[in-house]
Motif scaffolding. Structure first.
Motif, mmCIF file in Angstrom:
data_model
loop_
_atom_site.group_PDB
_atom_site.id
_atom_site.type_symbol
_atom_site.label_atom_id
_atom_site.label_comp_id
_atom_site.label_asym_id
_atom_site.label_seq_id
_atom_site.Cartn_x
_atom_site.Cartn_y
_atom_site.Cartn_z
ATOM 1 N N VAL A 160 0.840 -1.211 0.000
ATOM 2 C CA VAL A 160 0.000 0.000 0.000
ATOM 3 C C VAL A 160 0.869 1.253 0.000
ATOM 4 N N ASP A 161 1.986 1.188 0.733
ATOM 5 C CA ASP A 161 2.878 2.348 0.805
ATOM 6 C C ASP A 161 3.456 2.680 -0.565
ATOM 7 N N LYS A 162 3.719 1.652 -1.369
ATOM 8 C CA LYS A 162 4.227 1.894 -2.719
ATOM 9 C C LYS A 162 3.163 2.541 -3.626
ATOM 10 N N HIS A 163 1.913 2.211 -3.389
ATOM 11 C CA HIS A 163 0.846 2.744 -4.244
ATOM 12 C C HIS A 163 0.504 4.202 -3.917
ATOM 13 N N LEU A 164 0.533 4.537 -2.630
ATOM 14 C CA LEU A 164 0.066 5.845 -2.204
ATOM 15 C C LEU A 164 1.191 6.871 -2.248
ATOM 16 N N CYS A 165 0.793 8.131 -2.450
ATOM 17 C CA CYS A 165 1.760 9.240 -2.477
ATOM 18 C C CYS A 165 1.825 9.892 -1.111
ATOM 19 N N GLU A 166 2.953 10.599 -0.870
ATOM 20 C CA GLU A 166 3.148 11.223 0.426
ATOM 21 C C GLU A 166 2.336 12.505 0.585
ATOM 22 N N GLU A 167 2.080 13.216 -0.537
ATOM 23 C CA GLU A 167 1.412 14.527 -0.430
ATOM 24 C C GLU A 167 0.025 14.433 0.209
ATOM 25 N N GLU A 168 -0.698 13.412 -0.169
ATOM 26 C CA GLU A 168 -2.072 13.335 0.310
ATOM 27 C C GLU A 168 -2.149 12.713 1.693
ATOM 28 N N ASN A 169 -1.104 11.911 2.094
ATOM 29 C CA ASN A 169 -1.022 11.359 3.456
ATOM 30 C C ASN A 169 -2.255 10.524 3.795
ATOM 31 N N LEU A 170 -2.596 9.606 2.879
ATOM 32 C CA LEU A 170 -3.759 8.742 3.103
ATOM 33 C C LEU A 170 -3.366 7.340 3.560
ATOM 34 N N LEU A 171 -2.052 7.106 3.798
ATOM 35 C CA LEU A 171 -1.609 5.762 4.134
ATOM 36 C C LEU A 171 -2.274 5.255 5.419
ATOM 37 N N GLN A 172 -2.284 6.087 6.429
ATOM 38 C CA GLN A 172 -2.870 5.651 7.703
ATOM 39 C C GLN A 172 -4.387 5.473 7.586
ATOM 40 N N VAL A 173 -5.012 6.316 6.750
ATOM 41 C CA VAL A 173 -6.458 6.161 6.553
ATOM 42 C C VAL A 173 -6.753 4.829 5.878
ATOM 43 N N VAL A 174 -5.967 4.527 4.836
ATOM 44 C CA VAL A 174 -6.173 3.261 4.117
ATOM 45 C C VAL A 174 -5.838 2.079 5.022
ATOM 46 N N TRP A 175 -4.758 2.216 5.787
ATOM 47 C CA TRP A 175 -4.345 1.119 6.669
ATOM 48 C C TRP A 175 -5.400 0.853 7.732
ATOM 49 N N HIS A 176 -5.976 1.911 8.254
ATOM 50 C CA HIS A 176 -7.017 1.742 9.257
ATOM 51 C C HIS A 176 -8.250 1.079 8.645
ATOM 52 N N SER A 177 -8.568 1.453 7.407
ATOM 53 C CA SER A 177 -9.713 0.821 6.731
ATOM 54 C C SER A 177 -9.437 -0.657 6.491
ATOM 55 N N MET A 178 -8.175 -1.010 6.131
ATOM 56 C CA MET A 178 -7.828 -2.412 5.924
ATOM 57 C C MET A 178 -7.894 -3.179 7.248
ATOM 58 N N GLN A 179 -7.460 -2.537 8.313
ATOM 59 C CA GLN A 179 -7.542 -3.176 9.638
ATOM 60 C C GLN A 179 -8.991 -3.503 9.973
ATOM 61 N N ASP A 180 -9.874 -2.536 9.698
ATOM 62 C CA ASP A 180 -11.299 -2.770 9.976
ATOM 63 C C ASP A 180 -11.849 -3.891 9.103
ATOM 64 N N GLU A 181 -11.428 -3.921 7.838
ATOM 65 C CA GLU A 181 -11.911 -4.967 6.934
ATOM 66 C C GLU A 181 -11.390 -6.352 7.387
ATOM 67 N N PHE A 182 -10.103 -6.404 7.853
ATOM 68 C CA PHE A 182 -9.537 -7.676 8.318
ATOM 69 C C PHE A 182 -10.285 -8.167 9.571
ATOM 70 N N ILE A 183 -10.574 -7.236 10.454
ATOM 71 C CA ILE A 183 -11.308 -7.610 11.669
ATOM 72 C C ILE A 183 -12.704 -8.082 11.310
ATOM 73 N N ARG A 184 -13.299 -7.451 10.309
ATOM 74 C CA ARG A 184 -14.629 -7.880 9.878
ATOM 75 C C ARG A 184 -14.586 -9.325 9.375
ATOM 76 N N GLN A 185 -13.544 -9.656 8.569
ATOM 77 C CA GLN A 185 -13.416 -11.039 8.089
ATOM 78 C C GLN A 185 -13.176 -12.009 9.271
ATOM 79 N N TYR A 186 -12.350 -11.570 10.226
ATOM 80 C CA TYR A 186 -12.058 -12.417 11.392
ATOM 81 C C TYR A 186 -13.350 -12.723 12.147
ATOM 82 N N LYS A 187 -14.151 -11.692 12.363
ATOM 83 C CA LYS A 187 -15.414 -11.905 13.068
ATOM 84 C C LYS A 187 -16.349 -12.808 12.269
ATOM 85 N N HIS A 188 -16.266 -12.733 10.972
ATOM 86 C CA HIS A 188 -17.109 -13.589 10.134
ATOM 87 C C HIS A 188 -16.695 -15.055 10.298
ATOM 88 N N PHE A 189 -15.380 -15.297 10.340
ATOM 89 C CA PHE A 189 -14.896 -16.674 10.540
ATOM 90 C C PHE A 189 -15.292 -17.189 11.920
#
Length: 823
Positions: free
Chosen positions: A761-790
């Motif tokens: 993800v870090d390779k895809h995103l640019c530094e100017e917009e600083n969305l890495l942590q936003v995307v990472w947090h969204s991925m964390q939420d999505e991973f937890i959602r899958q975990y809860k589903h299992f």
């Protein structure tokens, strides 16, 4: 009824009858006496008797002659009767009747005897009355004699009066002669008074004082006292020439000679005045040129060292002040008005000479003024050479190459590679900053602020000096003015009187057009320079020019200043529209690099810069509507081309390009709060949210792939109708198989997989917009959602088995936090 009968059948007869109770026959001495008697009886009958007497066989002519005019009585012959209306007795008559009845005892008891008695007494009275009338004839004869004697006396008196009149006739003739002599004397006096009045009128109104004559012939037109004396003398001369002569005055030789003398004085003074004012124009023109040289304004002279001039002199961006010249010339304003009304030919000649001198002077001053403005805009003389400034023409030469395509490279060089939007010539955005644009704005405002009072002051002077009313039409027939550059201001008659132009207001505007004919092209050249330096300068120029046009139109919508600035505003607006069109065109020409990630697209960043700059410039501006239209065009272009670049991107995922750029657009619109782009702000937010979610799902994928395939099989069995609690009895999905799959994903492996995902993800995103942590947090939420589903599937399909994942939700949170901190 009593009757009177006369005999007329054969011939005139003096006999007549009176019929009462008896018939009485009467014979008059003559027919004339009979007629007179009957006439008298008729009058008495008509005047006193209520019961009228009938006149039978009496000539109607005789009776008609006796009838008073205006009485309504009818005279008839033969057996006709006169019927009178009933008339009531008055008090006196009633009293007389009562006395009469008291004297007769049987008046009431025997009415017939009483009536007969009264009749006899009446007859006696009538007879006595007639006897009295007949006896009066003697008295008449006596009266006639007396009248004859009186006539004789009158004749004697007339004779005496005639003699007296003859004696007075000579006196009358003498008095008539005296009256005629007095009339002639009065007429002579009247004529003398009138003649004196006419002479006094001519002397008072057509006599010019010697002092005035001397002032017109030799008066000093250079001093204030001399100008005042000449002005008074010119007014006095004009009054003498314009006096309304009475009928016949123009036939007097003295009047003709005086009028010729006045005409000669007018011609002499008009020549002196025109010559002096021409000399004043030349002197002022020469003095102004010397001031130009002293201020070192002539930067465009061939061989002139511009760099040394600028180094030695701090040239200010100001226009020379013509107030002293106007003040000196306004002393002659009344004389110009006199010249306009007496000799329009010379007045027009002075007008033409003034325009010729002033147009050349203003052309030099304004061109040098704009030359200084251009040099100040470009910074230094060296910079002006870099742009190819030559003289005061305002032409720009130099490199015509420009960046037509953008290549998106590393994020650290985004600013240096985003110059296409601002590059309209040979300067890039990296060479510009807020200070440069602020400097340009100040210089352009100063240029307009210097030009506006200059034009207004000159227009005010022209109207006062040449006596042209700015808001009143000239009387007379309308006529078109000739081309000012061709020579004359208006056509003339052979006698020198002017053929009026459509209005004095038009004349002022035409004079201003010739005097300031260089302003519009110089402004257009300056605008072209500003636009070439930085296309964003068109925003400053549009706001400033609009404000000055609005101010000028409030003063006079049809003035030269308003018209000229309005024409230039059209050019500025055209450049502004061209700037917007070029930005949209350059968006469409953007090409992305295949070797580097995209990041925030240059035109997205430049839209932010444009919007921020425009909002600061157009705050409380009159032309806000133009900016709103430009915003709509630009944002549509940005949206379309962001999606176009995202579709063409190979290095960076499409969702990343869309997510980052639309997040940037949304942040920009939220910060600037542009009311006309509220719908676009909502759209940008929606696109950012949608593509963020899409990228998270796509990038995260299935981090526990085998476990995910296992549970997909479980869900398939449930979908086929197998109860969830019976899935564990399936051979491929029993508890032992579940434990084998879970053992393949210990905590270390999970953390390693998340770490690799973070790097990706870090390779895809640019530094100017600083969305890495936003995307990472969204991925964390999505991973937890899958975990809860299992976990939910394990609890429902394997109840009481005691099977659990080898890591918990807290472990996932710790892994994600540790990975984010480590990078």
């Amino acid at each position: 009824m009593p009757e009177i009968r006369a005999l007329w059948e054969a011939e005139e007869n003096p006999e007549f009858d009176l019929h009462f109770e008896k018939i009485y026959k009467w014979v008059a001495s003559s027919t004339a006496e009979k007629n007179a008697f009957i006439s008298c009886i008729w009058k008495l009958n008509q005047r006193y008797l209520r019961k009228k007497i009938d006149f039978v066989n009496v000539s109607s002519q005789l009776l008609e002659e006796s009838v008073p005019s205006g009485e309504n009585q009818s005279v008839t012959g033969g057996d006709e009767e006169v019927v009178d209306e009933y008339q009531e007795l008055n008090a006196r008559e009633e009293q007389d009747i009562e006395i009469m009845m008291e004297g007769c005892e049987y008046a009431i008891s025997n009415a017939e005897a009483f009536a007969e008695k009264l009749s006899r007494e009446l007859q006696v009275l009538d007879g006595a009355n007639i006897q009295s009338i007949m006896a009066s004839e003697k008295q008449v004869n006596i009266l006639m004699k007396l009248l004859d004697e009186a006539l004789k006396e009158v004749d004697q008196i007339e004779l005496k009066l005639s003699s007296y009149e003859e004696m007075l006739q000579s006196v009358k003739e003498q008095m008539d002669q005296i009256s005629e002599s007095n009339h002639l004397i009065h007429l002579s006096n009247t004529n003398n008074v009138k003649l004196l009045s006419e002479i006094e009128f001519l002397v008072n109104h057509m006599d010019l004082a010697k002092g005035h004559i001397k002032a017109l012939q030799e008066g000093d037109l250079a001093s204030s006292r001399g100008i005042e004396a000449c002005t008074n003398a010119a007014d006095a001369l004009l009054q003498c020439m314009n006096v309304a002569l009475r009928p016949g005055h123009d036939m007097l030789l003295a009047v003709k000679q005086q009028q010729q003398r006045f005409s000669d004085l007018r011609e002499l003074f008009a020549r002196r005045l025109a010559s002096h004012l021409n000399n004043v124009f030349v002197q002022q023109f020469t003095q102004a040129l010397l001031q130009l040289y002293n201020r070192s304004y002539f930067l465009s002279v061939p061989g002139h060292d511009q760099s040394s001039t600028l180094a030695q002199h701090s040239v200010e961006l100001t226009l020379p002040n013509h107030h002293p010249f106007h003040r000196d010339l306004l002393r002659y304003a009344k004389l110009m008005e006199w010249l306009k009304s007496t000799d329009y030919g010379k007045y027009e000649g002075l007008t033409k000479n003034y325009m010729d001198y002033l147009s050349r002077l203003y052309e030099r001053e304004i061109k040098d003024f704009f030359e200084v403005a251009k040099i100040k805009m470009t910074g230094t003389t060296k910079e002006s050479k870099k742009f190819g400034l030559h003289g005061s023409s305002g032409k720009l030469t130099g490199s015509t190459s420009s960046l037509n395509k953008l290549s998106v490279q590393s994020s650290g060089n985004r600013r240096s590679q985003s110059s296409s939007l601002l590059d309209m010539g040979n300067m890039s955005a990296s060479d510009l900053d807020v200070a440069d644009r602020t400097k340009f704005d100040k210089i352009f405002e100063q240029v307009l602020s210097e030009l506006e009072p200059l034009c207004l002051a000159e227009q005010d002077f022209i109207s006062k000096f040449f006596k042209l009313q700015q808001h009143q039409s000239m009387p007379g027939t309308m006529a078109e003015a000739e081309d000012l550059d061709g020579g004359t201001l208006s056509r003339q008659h052979n006698c020198g009187t002017p053929l009026p132009v459509s209005s004095e207001k038009d004349m002022i505007r035409q004079m201003m057009i010739k005097i300031f004919r260089c302003i519009e092209p110089e402004l257009n050249n300056l605008i072209a320079l500003g636009d070439k330096i930085d296309s964003f300068n068109s925003l400053y120029m549009l706001v400033k020019m609009s404000h000055h046009v609005w101010t000028a139109q409030n003063v006079d919508p049809a003035s030269f200043l308003s018209t000229t600035l309005g024409n230039v505003l059209v050019t500025v607006k055209r450049n502004f529209d061209k700037c917007i069109s070029n930005q949209i065109r350059q968006m469409e020409e953007v090409k992305i690099s295949k070797k580097s990630k995209v990041g925030i697209l240059p035109f997205v960043a430049e839209f932010e810069e444009f919007a921020g700059l425009a909002e600061s410039i157009f705050k409380n501006a009159e032309r806000r509507g133009d900016l709103d239209k430009a915003y709509t065009k630009l944002i549509r272009g940005v949206f379309v081309n962001v999606e176009k670049v995202a579709n063409e991107s190979q290095k960076t995922p499409r969702d990343v390009v869309m997510m980052e750029n639309f997040h940037h657009i949304f942040a920009t619109l939220s910060r600037l709060k542009i009311s006309c782009l509220e719908a676009e702000k909502k759209e940008a937010k929606q696109k950012y949210t949608d593509h963020l979610q899409s990228y998270v799902i796509y990038s995260l994928g299935q981090p526990l792939e085998k476990l995910n395939h296992f549970f997909e099989g479980v869900e398939a069995r449930v979908a086929q109708g197998i109860r969830e609690e019976e899935v564990s009895y399936q051979l491929a999905f029993n508890k032992q198989e579940l434990r084998k799959v879970i053992k393949e994903y210990p905590g270390k492996e999970v953390k390693k997989g998340l770490d690799n995902l973070y790097k990706k993800v870090d390779k895809h995103l640019c530094e100017e917009e600083n969305l890495l942590q936003v995307v990472w947090h969204s991925m964390q939420d999505e991973f937890i959602r899958q975990y809860k589903h299992f976990e939910g599937l394990i609890a429902r399909c394997y109840p009481g088995s005691g099977v659990t994942m080898e890591f918990t939700i807290q472990d996932i949170l710790d892994y994600c936090s540790s990975i984010a901190q480590s990078h």
